[in-house]
Design an enzyme around this catalytic site. Structure first.
Site, PDB file in Angstrom:
ATOM      1  N   HIS A  54       0.865  -1.293  -0.002  1.00  4.03           N
ATOM      2  CA  HIS A  54       0.031   0.146   0.171  1.00  4.03           C
ATOM      3  C   HIS A  54       0.859   1.356   0.098  1.00  4.03           C
ATOM      4  O   HIS A  54       0.546   2.232  -0.571  1.00  4.03           O
ATOM      5  CB  HIS A  54      -0.863  -0.051   1.263  1.00  4.03           C
ATOM      6  CG  HIS A  54      -1.725   1.084   1.195  1.00  4.03           C
ATOM      7  ND1 HIS A  54      -3.006   1.157   0.607  1.00  4.03           N
ATOM      8  CD2 HIS A  54      -1.719   2.424   1.917  1.00  4.03           C
ATOM      9  CE1 HIS A  54      -3.602   2.486   0.742  1.00  4.03           C
ATOM     10  NE2 HIS A  54      -2.749   3.254   1.772  1.00  4.03           N
ATOM     11  N   HIS A 105      -9.755   2.580   0.336  1.00  4.97           N
ATOM     12  CA  HIS A 105      -9.981   2.199   1.549  1.00  4.97           C
ATOM     13  C   HIS A 105     -10.901   1.069   1.539  1.00  4.97           C
ATOM     14  O   HIS A 105     -11.578   1.089   2.374  1.00  4.97           O
ATOM     15  CB  HIS A 105     -10.560   3.451   2.345  1.00  4.97           C
ATOM     16  CG  HIS A 105      -9.737   3.440   3.860  1.00  4.97           C
ATOM     17  ND1 HIS A 105     -10.306   3.493   4.979  1.00  4.97           N
ATOM     18  CD2 HIS A 105      -8.307   3.552   3.934  1.00  4.97           C
ATOM     19  CE1 HIS A 105      -9.504   3.770   6.069  1.00  4.97           C
ATOM     20  NE2 HIS A 105      -8.180   3.822   5.265  1.00  4.97           N
TER      21      HIS A 105
END
Length: 746
Positions: A54, A105
């Site tokens: 990420h 998210h």
């Protein structure tokens, strides 16, 4: 015993949980080589979150670098900040700039739907704030499993409530987005969040720790145990099939604290007290300290025990990994520290000097007088692993593309066409999304010009000149599954077209690339092809990629999501009072179709809804036609009384939405093959209306731009009539279109 740098040097063989933190054996070995010793526990924590998929983009950056080949100039001006910054910043004229970005998210929102979605909004808002801008609007591209699936009923209400709850509390209008349903998102919903902000050119701020001796100030909420290894870890691995877990890893948001943080930060900027700034999002303090130091003069010293805590039992490594929300880190000249702290106190925002900028070239962090971190900051923030993952076109791709939807049984009679139109209008992907968007405040701040159900969102930037910007987000996972190169281009083309239909000139792109596991060569092929497609399309359309996000490991067990490149396009409009509405506004106007319709049904909503089919090739990409159509739509501002793009569901869906927008019916003729005319999803098309007096001018403009133009009919009445084929009262159509989500989610 505290694991200090001295202890690490004296005890090189101590067992460390590097695998549990997501590091590979070769990555752990590389850390040891960088440091010339084993890492301390705190250093291991920092490297593990910053080298996660990420944060480091280790599987994707070899493909993302091609976006730097796209010229950064726009039709209005230059890009003031681009890829590598918290968000892209582009000149829109009159001394204004806008900053915008879309991020994901996804995994946290599956584990804890409300907080996952809420903190996704909070994080992207702080990215925009960190550039020196006032956030002015948000958007939310969402993807869910089938509407009737129990887990969709678990995650969808919470996600929507989280997006709305956080954004509404901040006083930010939600001006658009998407809600798409597909089997592959079951167990892995996509929650992408976009924010746009406004600043004057001179107000731009960057994330750099510059000026030796300048102080490092942490301000905002206290640091807690929520979000330890949050998005940085959750978004860097594949979920198993056992359902939600890891709830402690999801951050907990406080939008009222964020609102104070926004106003406080903007006053700090206005007072000239900030030399550099970084929000604390993914990887928390590990990210903020290492990135600020790495992008600045190269050194920083931090006293970690000065960090205000909500939980006094947190260990140094937990403090460094925590992704507690509503926190910022600023670099402040010593002469401005007192004023900085006073402004924070005025807004009831806690602020503490935790360190200073040094010239050592090292990031040094102490805990109660003991050195727990001593690393070269670039190795943490910018020199993580780079993987050249193997990728290959899957063997099954040929068979998939050969299975064309054009061969499927299709309706022929007027009664069958009527039933098909109603069925599609009521389908989850095409139905009215008001159940979702009514939970969002779309008009707070008083500058929203267009919002759902318009093709694009639009906000006024300057109340005197009426300068504004428009935004659209689009992504078609089915098209990308059939051909990821063309699918990514079609997503860009649709967002580009949606901005133009409102009367705004497309300027720039941000993207959120949602894919399955990078360890699967077929997924990496999809990703590589999508990146290549976006780059080539941006070059041809003349729009730079200013930033974005990559979200990988979006799969449950062996089931990957559809490859879903979500593309956001931002455009500028000189006068928002002259925008073009999406829906029919009055009776007696002429209806025209712009663009060419071909028999293109593969990957379409018709194939998906009626036949549960995915196969064939997506619609043909013609970027020259997209540019010509956009230029025509811009020249037709003030002439066209409405404009609506054609995309999912084709002409039929465009007519449904245009007639229902203000309750104005229409009678149209669609030619000898009404099925193809109504349900083909050919690109580069739009539905427009003009008055009789302006019809000749529109015909001339279309000829001037080389855009095919087809007269369809007229607006008016209380039905949608396809002459000789079907007659649908708008009341019946609205009932079908609007009932789906309330019935499923009541």
């Amino acid at each position: 015993m505290l694991d200090t740098v001295a202890v690490a040097a004296e005890d090189p063989h101590a067992e460390q949980p590097w695998a549990e933190l997501g590091l590979k054996p070769d990555e752990y070995q590389r850390i040891r080589e960088i440091l010339g010793r084993r890492p301390t526990s705190a250093e291991l924590a920092m490297y593990s979150v910053m080298w996660s998929e990420h944060c480091s983009y280790k599987s994707s950056k070899v493909h993302l670098k091609q976006f730097s080949e796209i010229p950064q100039e726009t039709p209005v001006g230059k890009t003031l900040a681009g890829i590598g910054e918290n968000a892209g910043v582009i000149d829109i004229g009159q001394g204004y700039a806008v900053t915008f970005k879309v991020e994901s998210h996804n995994h946290p929102s599956y584990v804890e739907p409300y907080q996952g979605a809420a903190t996704g909004v909070g994080g992207i808002v702080r990215d925009i704030l960190a550039m020196g801008a006032r956030p002015v609007a948000v958007m939310d591209p969402l993807r869910f499993g089938p509407l009737d699936a129990p887990d969709t009923h678990r995650v969808l209400p919470g996600i929507v409530a989280g997006v709305g709850g956080y954004g509404n509390c901040l006083g930010l209008p939600n001006i658009g987005g998407e809600a798409v349903f597909d089997e592959t998102y079951l167990g892995n919903p996509l929650v992408n969040a976009l924010c746009v902000g406004v600043l004057r050119h001179e107000d731009l701020h960057l994330a750099k720790a510059i000026g030796v001796g300048n102080k490092v100030v942490l301000y905002g909420a206290r640091t807690g145990g929520d979000g330890i290894g949050g998005v940085s870890v959750l978004a860097s691995e594949t979920f198993d099939a056992d359902g939600p877990a890891k709830r402690p890893s999801v951050q907990v948001g406080d939008p009222f604290m964020e609102k104070l943080l926004i106003e406080c930060t903007l006053e700090l900027f206005a007072a000239g007290t900030v030399a550099g700034i970084q929000d604390l999002g993914g990887a928390g303090l590990s990210c903020a300290t290492s990135e600020l130091a790495s992008a600045g003069d190269g050194g920083m010293h931090v006293e970690l025990d000065r960090v205000p805590l909500r939980d006094s039992t947190l260990a140094p490594e937990e403090i460094l990994m925590s992704e507690s929300q509503e926190r910022m880190m600023a670099v402040v000249e010593p002469a401005h520290v007192e004023e900085f702290l006073a402004i924070c106190a005025k807004w009831d925002v806690e602020a503490v000097v935790v360190g200073e900028v040094t010239d050592t070239g090292r990031l040094e962090i102490d805990w109660h007088g003991e050195r727990v971190v001593d690393v070269p900051p670039r190795t943490v923030a910018h020199e993580g692993p780079t993987y050249h993952r193997p990728f290959a076109r899957p063997d099954a791709q040929d068979a998939l593309q050969a299975d064309a939807a054009e061969a499927l049984p299709r309706p022929s009679s007027g009664q069958e066409l009527r039933a098909t139109l109603l069925r599609l209008a009521a389908s989850p992907n095409l139905c009215d999304k008001s159940w979702i968007t009514d939970q969002y405040d779309r008009y707070v701040r008083g500058n929203t010009v267009l919002a759902q159900p318009s093709d694009s969102g639009m906000v006024r930037i300057d109340e005197e000149t009426n300068l504004g910007v428009a935004l659209a987000t689009d992504g078609n996972g089915r098209f990308a599954r059939l051909d990821p190169y063309a699918g990514a281009q079609l997503s860009l083309a649709e967002a580009y077209r949606n901005v133009a239909t409102g009367g705004a000139r497309p300027l720039a792109v941000s993207d959120c690339l949602n894919f399955g596991s990078p360890e699967d060569p077929a997924v990496m092929w999809q990703f590589a092809e999508a990146c290549r497609g976006l780059k080539d399309a941006c070059l041809e359309l003349g729009v730079p990629v200013t930033g974005g996000n990559v979200s990988l490991y979006n799969q449950t067990g062996e089931t990957a999501i559809l490859p879903t490149p979500v593309v956001a396009v931002l455009g500028v409009i000189d006068d928002v009072t002259r925008r073009t509405p999406s829906g029919f506004g009055a009776a007696g106007e002429r209806v025209f179709l712009l663009g060419e319709t071909r028999e293109e049904l593969s990957g379409s909503e018709w194939a998906h809804v009626v036949h549960g089919h995915l196969g064939g090739l997506p619609p043909r990409v013609d970027l020259a036609a997209e540019k010509a159509l956009a230029a025509l739509l811009l020249d037709a501002v003030g002439l066209a009384t409405s404009a609506h793009d054609l995309a999912d569901g084709g002409l039929a869906q465009a007519l449904v939405e245009a007639t229902l927008h203000r309750g104005v019916g229409a009678t149209v003729e669609v030619g000898v093959d009404p099925f193809v005319a109504l349900f083909s999803e050919s690109a580069a098309r739009a539905l427009v209306t003009v008055t009789d007096a302006d019809a000749e001018r529109l015909v001339a403009l279309a000829a001037e731009h080389g855009v095919p133009l087809t007269p369809l009919g007229r607006t008016g009445g209380d039905s949608l009539v396809v002459d000789g084929v079907l007659d649908l009262p708008l009341a019946e159509l609205r009932e079908a279109w609007s009932a789906t989500l309330p019935a499923a989610l009541a």
